[in-house]
Design a protein around this motif. Structure first.
Motif, PDB file in Angstrom:
ATOM      1  N   GLY A  61       0.830  -1.202   0.000  1.00  0.00           N
ATOM      2  CA  GLY A  61       0.000   0.000   0.000  1.00  0.00           C
ATOM      3  C   GLY A  61       0.859   1.244   0.000  1.00  0.00           C
ATOM      4  N   LYS A  62       0.248   2.371   0.320  1.00  0.00           N
ATOM      5  CA  LYS A  62       0.971   3.638   0.343  1.00  0.00           C
ATOM      6  C   LYS A  62       1.794   3.738   1.628  1.00  0.00           C
ATOM      7  CE  LYS A  62      -2.454   6.059  -2.461  1.00  0.00           C
ATOM      8  NZ  LYS A  62      -3.360   7.223  -2.576  1.00  0.00           N
ATOM      9  N   ILE A  63       2.946   4.369   1.514  1.00  0.00           N
ATOM     10  CA  ILE A  63       3.864   4.423   2.660  1.00  0.00           C
ATOM     11  C   ILE A  63       3.283   5.231   3.817  1.00  0.00           C
ATOM     12  CG2 ILE A  63       5.160   6.494   1.963  1.00  0.00           C
ATOM     13  CD1 ILE A  63       7.713   4.921   2.820  1.00  0.00           C
ATOM     14  N   ASN A  64       2.352   6.147   3.540  1.00  0.00           N
ATOM     15  CA  ASN A  64       1.811   6.952   4.637  1.00  0.00           C
ATOM     16  C   ASN A  64       0.851   6.162   5.529  1.00  0.00           C
ATOM     17  OD1 ASN A  64      -0.333   6.873   2.758  1.00  0.00           O
ATOM     18  ND2 ASN A  64      -1.144   8.814   3.501  1.00  0.00           N
ATOM     19  N   THR A  65       0.491   4.932   5.124  1.00  0.00           N
ATOM     20  CA  THR A  65      -0.403   4.106   5.952  1.00  0.00           C
ATOM     21  C   THR A  65       0.359   3.093   6.803  1.00  0.00           C
ATOM     22  OG1 THR A  65      -0.690   2.371   4.265  1.00  0.00           O
ATOM     23  CG2 THR A  65      -2.160   4.284   4.146  1.00  0.00           C
ATOM     24  N   VAL A  66       1.664   2.972   6.610  1.00  0.00           N
ATOM     25  CA  VAL A  66       2.441   1.920   7.274  1.00  0.00           C
ATOM     26  C   VAL A  66       2.407   2.066   8.786  1.00  0.00           C
ATOM     27  CG1 VAL A  66       4.768   0.985   7.618  1.00  0.00           C
ATOM     28  CG2 VAL A  66       3.938   1.476   5.309  1.00  0.00           C
ATOM     29  N   PHE A  67       2.651   3.268   9.296  1.00  0.00           N
ATOM     30  CA  PHE A  67       2.718   3.459  10.741  1.00  0.00           C
ATOM     31  C   PHE A  67       1.408   3.062  11.412  1.00  0.00           C
ATOM     32  CE2 PHE A  67       1.624   6.210  14.353  1.00  0.00           C
ATOM     33  CZ  PHE A  67       2.541   5.734  15.269  1.00  0.00           C
ATOM     34  N   ALA A  68       0.268   3.510  10.845  1.00  0.00           N
ATOM     35  CA  ALA A  68      -1.024   3.201  11.453  1.00  0.00           C
ATOM     36  C   ALA A  68      -1.274   1.692  11.487  1.00  0.00           C
ATOM     37  CB  ALA A  68      -2.148   3.906  10.682  1.00  0.00           C
ATOM     38  N   ARG A  69      -0.906   0.993  10.427  1.00  0.00           N
ATOM     39  CA  ARG A  69      -1.103  -0.458  10.401  1.00  0.00           C
ATOM     40  C   ARG A  69      -0.235  -1.155  11.441  1.00  0.00           C
ATOM     41  NH1 ARG A  69       0.758  -2.762   6.305  1.00  0.00           N
ATOM     42  NH2 ARG A  69       1.415  -1.124   4.855  1.00  0.00           N
ATOM     43  N   LEU A  70       1.014  -0.737  11.541  1.00  0.00           N
ATOM     44  CA  LEU A  70       1.910  -1.351  12.513  1.00  0.00           C
ATOM     45  C   LEU A  70       1.478  -1.042  13.949  1.00  0.00           C
ATOM     46  CD1 LEU A  70       5.384  -0.710  10.826  1.00  0.00           C
ATOM     47  CD2 LEU A  70       4.121  -2.858  10.937  1.00  0.00           C
ATOM     48  N   ARG A  71       1.005   0.167  14.177  1.00  0.00           N
ATOM     49  CA  ARG A  71       0.541   0.533  15.523  1.00  0.00           C
ATOM     50  C   ARG A  71      -0.700  -0.270  15.899  1.00  0.00           C
ATOM     51  NH1 ARG A  71      -1.633   6.410  15.978  1.00  0.00           N
ATOM     52  NH2 ARG A  71      -3.145   5.403  14.600  1.00  0.00           N
ATOM     53  N   ASN A  72      -1.646  -0.405  14.958  1.00  0.00           N
ATOM     54  CA  ASN A  72      -2.866  -1.170  15.241  1.00  0.00           C
ATOM     55  C   ASN A  72      -2.531  -2.627  15.550  1.00  0.00           C
ATOM     56  OD1 ASN A  72      -4.408   1.110  14.804  1.00  0.00           O
ATOM     57  ND2 ASN A  72      -4.905   0.595  12.683  1.00  0.00           N
ATOM     58  N   ARG A  73      -1.561  -3.165  14.826  1.00  0.00           N
ATOM     59  CA  ARG A  73      -1.168  -4.548  15.085  1.00  0.00           C
ATOM     60  C   ARG A  73      -0.495  -4.667  16.449  1.00  0.00           C
ATOM     61  NH1 ARG A  73       3.246  -7.540  11.431  1.00  0.00           N
ATOM     62  NH2 ARG A  73       4.590  -6.230  12.733  1.00  0.00           N
ATOM     63  N   ALA A  74       0.308  -3.662  16.813  1.00  0.00           N
ATOM     64  CA  ALA A  74       0.973  -3.685  18.121  1.00  0.00           C
ATOM     65  C   ALA A  74      -0.056  -3.618  19.252  1.00  0.00           C
ATOM     66  CB  ALA A  74       1.953  -2.522  18.223  1.00  0.00           C
ATOM     67  N   VAL A  75      -1.105  -2.821  19.059  1.00  0.00           N
ATOM     68  CA  VAL A  75      -2.181  -2.744  20.056  1.00  0.00           C
ATOM     69  C   VAL A  75      -2.865  -4.105  20.193  1.00  0.00           C
ATOM     70  CG1 VAL A  75      -4.442  -1.744  20.565  1.00  0.00           C
ATOM     71  CG2 VAL A  75      -2.597  -0.275  19.734  1.00  0.00           C
ATOM     72  N   LYS A  76      -3.152  -4.708  19.047  1.00  0.00           N
ATOM     73  CA  LYS A  76      -3.814  -6.018  19.045  1.00  0.00           C
ATOM     74  C   LYS A  76      -2.961  -7.081  19.738  1.00  0.00           C
ATOM     75  CE  LYS A  76      -5.940  -9.366  15.885  1.00  0.00           C
ATOM     76  NZ  LYS A  76      -6.234  -9.680  14.462  1.00  0.00           N
ATOM     77  N   ASN A  77      -1.644  -6.964  19.577  1.00  0.00           N
ATOM     78  CA  ASN A  77      -0.734  -7.947  20.184  1.00  0.00           C
ATOM     79  C   ASN A  77      -0.397  -7.632  21.634  1.00  0.00           C
ATOM     80  OD1 ASN A  77      -0.678  -9.349  17.765  1.00  0.00           O
ATOM     81  ND2 ASN A  77       1.231  -8.392  17.060  1.00  0.00           N
ATOM     82  N   GLY A  78      -0.947  -6.542  22.154  1.00  0.00           N
ATOM     83  CA  GLY A  78      -0.750  -6.203  23.563  1.00  0.00           C
ATOM     84  C   GLY A  78       0.588  -5.570  23.881  1.00  0.00           C
ATOM     85  N   ALA A  79       1.186  -4.860  22.928  1.00  0.00           N
ATOM     86  CA  ALA A  79       2.472  -4.197  23.174  1.00  0.00           C
ATOM     87  C   ALA A  79       2.318  -3.147  24.268  1.00  0.00           C
ATOM     88  CB  ALA A  79       2.986  -3.545  21.890  1.00  0.00           C
TER      89      ALA A  79
END
Length: 396
Positions: A130-148
């Protein structure tokens, strides 16, 4: 007096030191000692070069390489006092990082290089393209889901690692600022004087974005500056026009920042930096780099945009591999050994392996490094020509 005799007077008590005076002296002593310590810490930090971690070349997800590398990847010889940073600008409303930049600071030679990566640049991180400006949001959402414990810093570390591995450079630090911090810092230094070549008019209530700026030389406050660096509506090349406008602003900001930063304004700026910036930099490292930055000549600050081309009507921006490898080796490789061609973007995250059309863009000959490079001095003196869509705005 009794029976004509003077009654002996008792000896006067000596006055005990006042408790308030003791407290005052104690506070003053502590304050002086703390001040001496802080001054010593600042002076020490300003001249202490930050430590760097060992680094190895990235050889792909398999960790193997068919071609021999004529060095020991674990013992790369590093250039003296040369550092890379990942810089991001966060829009809290959308959650995207519409500003993505790599910054190299060579404090040994007094040179700085800034590479802007357009927000629409195609990239594939952890299997998702996807577009590079969406990378941070996707990684942050995954980190939240994984309980970081700290999803933001987890996402930033992963973001940094993805770019570091693909470009095969060492990224030493990251820093992300949100728009509130950007506006406040501009206001704290008294605004930034910029020459706008066009009237800029655009409104997007969903993003709380209202841009109404007139052509000509003017001092922009924080809100106006935000509008200028975010505007792209009327530019013929959309986001490419916007990143060029950001070069104009950044060149003016650097000049204004160095002129206006004083003992009076510094505390407010530092407070905002810590309030609105998420960074891996320690305070001592911030002091060191801040001191070093004041010695850079504007002619030694280079700015460039990632070379590439629009794809599918501009939906994506595809990186030109050849030019980018040359840029990395020339300005962002902090080691004395060149980045091998076959180890550059070895996992192919800047294109799709099955998409022939995209690969043709990716592998096509691009511009030379000199063609995409401008100095802050040249931009301040001559500006940048940004073509417009004639149906949307007229040049005055």
């Amino acid at each position: 007096m009794q029976n004509g005799k003077r009654t002996p007077q008792r000896g006067r008590r000596k006055k005990a030191p006042r408790i308030g005076l003791i407290i005052l002296l104690t506070v003053l002593t502590i304050t002086v000692l703390c001040s001496i310590f802080c001054i010593g810490y600042i002076i020490h930090s300003a001249y202490k070069t930050p430590d760097t971690e060992p680094h190895s070349l990235y050889t792909g997800e398999t960790g193997n390489s068919d071609d021999p590398i004529n060095i020991d990847p674990g013992n790369l010889k590093r250039k003296k006092n040369c550092f890379n940073f990942l810089l991001l600008g966060l829009d809290k409303v959308s959650g995207s990082t519409d500003v993505v930049m790599l910054f190299n600071f060579d404090t040994e030679s007094g040179r700085a290089t800034l590479l802007q990566i357009p927000r629409d640049t195609y990239i594939k991180v952890d299997g998702t393209g996807g577009k590079i400006n969406t990378v941070f949001a996707r990684l942050r959402n995954r980190a939240v889901k994984n309980g970081a414990s700290d999803p933001v810093k987890t996402a930033l570390e992963q973001y940094k690692a993805a770019l570091q591995n693909s470009l095969n450079i060492k990224i030493d630090y990251y820093a992300m600022i949100d728009l509130s911090g950007f506006r406040n810092i501009v206001d704290h230094i008294g605004g930034v004087t910029v020459t706008l070549p066009y009237d800029l008019d655009y409104e997007d209530p969903d993003q709380d974005l209202y841009i109404h700026l007139n052509a000509g030389t003017q001092k922009l406050n924080g809100t106006q500056a935000e509008g200028f660096v975010r505007f792209r509506y009327a530019y013929a090349l959309a986001d490419i026009g916007r990143v060029d406008a950001q070069k104009i602003f950044m060149s003016a900001f650097i000049r204004q920042f160095r002129e206006n930063l004083t003992a009076a304004t510094a505390p407010a700026v530092i407070t905002d930096l810590f309030q609105y910036v998420t960074t891996s930099l320690e305070l001592s490292e911030c002091i060191y780099f801040a001191k070093q930055s004041f010695g850079i000549d504007m002619s030694n600050i280079r700015m460039m945009t990632l070379d590439g081309d629009g794809y599918r009507g501009g939906v994506y921006y595809i990186m030109c591999r050849e030019t980018t490898l040359n840029v990395m080796n020339m300005y962002f490789n902090v080691f004395e050994t060149p980045i091998p061609d076959r180890l550059f973007d070895i996992d192919l995250i800047f294109a799709e392996s099955e998409n022939t059309e995209m690969l043709n863009y990716y592998r096509s000959p691009g511009k030379t490094v000199d063609e995409i490079t401008k100095t802050a001095e040249d931009i301040n003196n001559n500006g940048i020509y940004i073509p417009l869509d004639p149906n949307k705005v007229e040049k005055k």
